[in-house]
Scaffold this motif. Structure first.
Motif, PDB file in Angstrom:
ATOM      1  N   GLY A 324      25.184  -0.309  -0.193  1.00 14.46           N
ATOM      2  CA  GLY A 324      25.000  -1.686  -0.618  1.00 14.46           C
ATOM      3  C   GLY A 324      23.553  -2.113  -0.774  1.00 14.46           C
ATOM      4  N   MET A 325      22.632  -1.148  -0.832  1.00 18.07           N
ATOM      5  CA  MET A 325      21.211  -1.454  -1.020  1.00 18.07           C
ATOM      6  C   MET A 325      20.666  -0.612  -2.169  1.00 18.07           C
ATOM      7  SD  MET A 325      20.454  -3.655   1.483  1.00 18.07           S
ATOM      8  CE  MET A 325      18.661  -3.603   1.674  1.00 18.07           C
ATOM      9  N   TYR A 326      19.655  -1.131  -2.846  1.00 18.34           N
ATOM     10  CA  TYR A 326      18.920  -0.373  -3.860  1.00 18.34           C
ATOM     11  C   TYR A 326      17.566   0.019  -3.272  1.00 18.34           C
ATOM     12  CZ  TYR A 326      22.355  -2.355  -7.084  1.00 18.34           C
ATOM     13  OH  TYR A 326      23.519  -2.725  -7.718  1.00 18.34           O
ATOM     14  N   TYR A 327      17.251   1.311  -3.361  1.00 20.56           N
ATOM     15  CA  TYR A 327      16.007   1.828  -2.783  1.00 20.56           C
ATOM     16  C   TYR A 327      15.061   2.255  -3.907  1.00 20.56           C
ATOM     17  CZ  TYR A 327      18.435   1.928   1.694  1.00 20.56           C
ATOM     18  OH  TYR A 327      19.117   1.563   2.828  1.00 20.56           O
ATOM     19  N   PHE A 328      13.825   1.784  -3.844  1.00 22.26           N
ATOM     20  CA  PHE A 328      12.808   2.133  -4.834  1.00 22.26           C
ATOM     21  C   PHE A 328      11.626   2.818  -4.142  1.00 22.26           C
ATOM     22  CE2 PHE A 328      15.156  -1.107  -7.053  1.00 22.26           C
ATOM     23  CZ  PHE A 328      15.076  -0.759  -8.387  1.00 22.26           C
ATOM     24  N   GLU A 329      11.039   3.755  -4.858  1.00 21.73           N
ATOM     25  CA  GLU A 329       9.839   4.440  -4.357  1.00 21.73           C
ATOM     26  C   GLU A 329       8.874   4.633  -5.525  1.00 21.73           C
ATOM     27  OE1 GLU A 329       8.787   8.792  -2.456  1.00 21.73           O
ATOM     28  OE2 GLU A 329      10.553   7.716  -1.708  1.00 21.73           O
ATOM     29  N   ILE A 330       7.641   4.163  -5.362  1.00 23.68           N
ATOM     30  CA  ILE A 330       6.622   4.273  -6.412  1.00 23.68           C
ATOM     31  C   ILE A 330       5.431   5.028  -5.839  1.00 23.68           C
ATOM     32  CG2 ILE A 330       5.100   2.983  -7.962  1.00 23.68           C
ATOM     33  CD1 ILE A 330       7.155   0.663  -7.717  1.00 23.68           C
ATOM     34  N   THR A 331       5.134   6.166  -6.430  1.00 20.62           N
ATOM     35  CA  THR A 331       4.041   7.018  -5.950  1.00 20.62           C
ATOM     36  C   THR A 331       3.018   7.211  -7.063  1.00 20.62           C
ATOM     37  OG1 THR A 331       5.532   8.206  -4.457  1.00 20.62           O
ATOM     38  CG2 THR A 331       3.447   9.279  -4.991  1.00 20.62           C
ATOM     39  N   ASP A 332       1.741   7.055  -6.718  1.00 21.99           N
ATOM     40  CA  ASP A 332       0.694   7.246  -7.730  1.00 21.99           C
ATOM     41  C   ASP A 332      -0.368   8.213  -7.218  1.00 21.99           C
ATOM     42  OD1 ASP A 332      -1.476   5.843  -6.300  1.00 21.99           O
ATOM     43  OD2 ASP A 332      -0.348   4.016  -6.709  1.00 21.99           O
ATOM     44  N   ASN A 333      -1.256   8.605  -8.090  1.00 23.56           N
ATOM     45  CA  ASN A 333      -2.364   9.505  -7.725  1.00 23.56           C
ATOM     46  C   ASN A 333      -3.687   8.735  -7.719  1.00 23.56           C
ATOM     47  OD1 ASN A 333      -2.538   9.089 -10.474  1.00 23.56           O
ATOM     48  ND2 ASN A 333      -3.292  11.155 -10.941  1.00 23.56           N
ATOM     49  N   GLY A 334      -3.625   7.464  -7.282  1.00 24.28           N
ATOM     50  CA  GLY A 334      -4.786   6.589  -7.351  1.00 24.28           C
ATOM     51  C   GLY A 334      -5.792   6.741  -6.239  1.00 24.28           C
ATOM     52  N   MET A 335      -6.544   5.649  -6.011  1.00 29.87           N
ATOM     53  CA  MET A 335      -7.664   5.679  -5.058  1.00 29.87           C
ATOM     54  C   MET A 335      -7.212   5.831  -3.612  1.00 29.87           C
ATOM     55  SD  MET A 335      -9.778   2.499  -6.663  1.00 29.87           S
ATOM     56  CE  MET A 335     -10.160   2.398  -8.417  1.00 29.87           C
ATOM     57  N   GLY A 336      -6.005   5.342  -3.309  1.00 30.90           N
ATOM     58  CA  GLY A 336      -5.544   5.375  -1.929  1.00 30.90           C
ATOM     59  C   GLY A 336      -6.076   4.202  -1.124  1.00 30.90           C
ATOM     60  N   ILE A 337      -5.518   4.023   0.060  1.00 32.40           N
ATOM     61  CA  ILE A 337      -5.875   2.901   0.939  1.00 32.40           C
ATOM     62  C   ILE A 337      -6.238   3.457   2.306  1.00 32.40           C
ATOM     63  CG2 ILE A 337      -5.048   0.735   1.966  1.00 32.40           C
ATOM     64  CD1 ILE A 337      -2.900   0.733  -0.315  1.00 32.40           C
ATOM     65  N   PRO A 338      -7.348   3.006   2.902  1.00 29.32           N
ATOM     66  CA  PRO A 338      -7.700   3.468   4.254  1.00 29.32           C
ATOM     67  C   PRO A 338      -6.594   3.158   5.260  1.00 29.32           C
ATOM     68  CG  PRO A 338      -9.539   2.275   3.246  1.00 29.32           C
ATOM     69  CD  PRO A 338      -8.356   2.078   2.350  1.00 29.32           C
ATOM     70  N   ASN A 339      -6.358   4.059   6.196  1.00 26.87           N
ATOM     71  CA  ASN A 339      -5.278   3.879   7.174  1.00 26.87           C
ATOM     72  C   ASN A 339      -5.420   2.596   7.981  1.00 26.87           C
ATOM     73  OD1 ASN A 339      -3.770   6.160   6.595  1.00 26.87           O
ATOM     74  ND2 ASN A 339      -5.000   7.479   7.916  1.00 26.87           N
ATOM     75  N   ASN A 340      -6.658   2.207   8.314  1.00 24.68           N
ATOM     76  CA  ASN A 340      -6.851   1.017   9.148  1.00 24.68           C
ATOM     77  C   ASN A 340      -6.588  -0.284   8.385  1.00 24.68           C
ATOM     78  OD1 ASN A 340      -9.072   1.103   7.485  1.00 24.68           O
ATOM     79  ND2 ASN A 340     -10.575   0.704   9.085  1.00 24.68           N
ATOM     80  N   GLN A 341      -6.321  -0.179   7.072  1.00 22.87           N
ATOM     81  CA  GLN A 341      -6.049  -1.376   6.279  1.00 22.87           C
ATOM     82  C   GLN A 341      -4.611  -1.442   5.769  1.00 22.87           C
ATOM     83  OE1 GLN A 341      -8.996  -1.655   3.182  1.00 22.87           O
ATOM     84  NE2 GLN A 341     -10.716  -1.571   4.611  1.00 22.87           N
ATOM     85  N   LEU A 342      -3.847  -0.371   5.975  1.00 24.30           N
ATOM     86  CA  LEU A 342      -2.479  -0.305   5.456  1.00 24.30           C
ATOM     87  C   LEU A 342      -1.586  -1.408   6.014  1.00 24.30           C
ATOM     88  CD1 LEU A 342      -1.392   3.439   5.213  1.00 24.30           C
ATOM     89  CD2 LEU A 342      -1.269   1.712   3.413  1.00 24.30           C
TER      90      LEU A 342
END
Length: 401
Positions: A324-342
């Motif tokens: 009963g749920m729709y699951y989406f996943e979007i993956t890119d090869n971009g700049m990325g985000i620092p772990n301490n800011q996620l």
């Protein structure tokens, strides 16, 4: 008969009592259950939850009695709230100077009384949990202990209702403030967008007509004015979208194909760079709030395009249905985000100080709007990232009927 005296802090006690908004309220099952249990445990015909007002004794709950209130100056409870012992007991009111010619005794045959004060968190006695009998008697130790325990539960109910009322009031005030803010944002949008558009047009006109008279620095100033106007306009648009999420999330569900929706979104993005977007292999017939879902995906795919420093952008999109749920996943090869800011990227106005592909800094509104929409659609969202390699955003929304 001796009339009960008033406590020395009577005005403060009355203020505390009235802060619970229980006077003159209708019977409630939670309190009626307690008086019924109390009467059964103490083996008496009458049990009451009383609230002692300025000149009356209001009966919030009554078992075995049909009255709603009695005068305070003849009430047993008026004496009980002055007694600081655990329980106030009158075994035979006919032999007690305080009550022997009291109308409750002579006319209603209230002979036995036992009451426990209902003391709130600030120490004010609001009333009593009490029992009456039409004959002289005593209570066993276990009955007395049960009466004290049940009185404690009555006070807990008082506090819970007061807390809930405060929460409802705070919620109503927040909703009112939010409506005022949305109204203000609408006015700001209307009043500011036109001047901003004029600034953009004027800077273009100045550059066209007088550009040859300006040096390079002058032309840079005109470009700066134009770009700043665009940035502020986008900021206002984003802010409006954020505060309009409730309306967007309230749109009715509709049936549509996942592939068609994703292709429409890609077309809307008008991509003019080297980009490979891989759509899900499976086409799903979806039943959801399409408008809200499109806004979510436009923002997320748009971010994958903007915050990408690779010569060839790659975006992989996955979509599936389960339970009963729709699951989406979007993956890119971009700049990325620092772990301490996620953990903060979905907070309003929070940015990670990273410039996008065009050298512009984000305003911290888009992802906050996305999270708000996902939550309104009864889903969750999370992100993972490797700095310099790319980011994956996963979210789900509920399938609507």
């Amino acid at each position: 008969m001796i009339k009960p005296k008033f406590p020395v802090d009577e005005q403060q006690r009355l203020a505390a009592l009235r802060s619970y908004h229980l006077l003159d309220t209708l019977p409630e099952k939670d309190f009626d259950n307690i008086t019924a249990v109390t009467a059964n445990i103490c083996d008496v015909p009458i049990s009451l939850v009383t609230l002692l007002d300025a000149d009356r004794n209001f009966l919030k709950s009554q078992y075995g009695l049909s009255l709603n209130e009695t005068p305070r100056d003849i009430s047993f409870c008026g004496h009980a709230i002055l007694d600081e012992s655990n329980i106030f007991i009158v075994e035979d009111a006919r032999k007690d100077e305080r009550f022997k010619d009291n109308p409750l005794v002579t006319e209603m045959n209230a002979i036995f009384y036992a009451g426990v004060r209902l003391v709130n968190s600030d120490g004010y006695p609001l009333g009593t949990l009490c029992v009456f009998d039409t004959k002289p008697r005593t209570l066993t130790k276990s009955q007395q202990k049960a009466l004290v325990a049940l009185a404690y539960q009555v006070v807990n109910l008082f506090e819970a209702r007061k807390h809930n009322r405060m929460l409802l009031t705070a919620q109503a005030e927040l909703e009112e403030r939010n409506e005022e803010l949305k109204h203000f944002a609408g006015i700001v949008s209307h009043d500011m967008k036109m001047p901003l558009a004029n600034m953009i047009i004027t800077s273009d006109m100045l550059r066209t007509k007088y550009g040859q008279l300006l040096d390079e620095q002058g032309r840079d100033y005109l470009d700066y004015i134009k770009q700043s106007s665009f940035t502020l306009s986008e900021y206002i648009t984003g802010l409006l979208e954020h505060y309009e999420t409730n309306k967007t999330a309230a749109f009715r569900s509709e049936v549509f194909d996942s592939q068609d929706m994703l292709e429409e979104i890609i077309e809307l993005l008008n991509i003019n760079m080297d980009c490979e977007i891989n759509l899900p292999e499976e086409n799903i017939e979806m039943q959801a709030n399409k408008v809200a879902l499109e806004q979510i995906l436009l923002n997320l795919i748009g971010n994958s395009l903007k915050y990408n420093d690779k010569e060839k952008i790659r975006i992989d999109i996955d979509c599936r249905e389960k339970d009963g749920m729709y699951y989406f996943e979007i993956t890119d090869n971009g700049m990325g985000i620092p772990n301490n800011q996620l953990s903060k990227i979905f907070d309003l106005f929070v940015t990670n100080n990273t410039l996008d592909r065009n050298g512009k800094k984000g305003n911290g509104i888009g992802l906050s709007t996305v999270k708000k929409l996902v939550n309104r659609l009864e889903g969750n969202i999370e992100a993972s990232s490797v700095l310099g390699e790319g980011t994956t955003v996963k979210f789900n929304i509920k399938k609507l009927d």
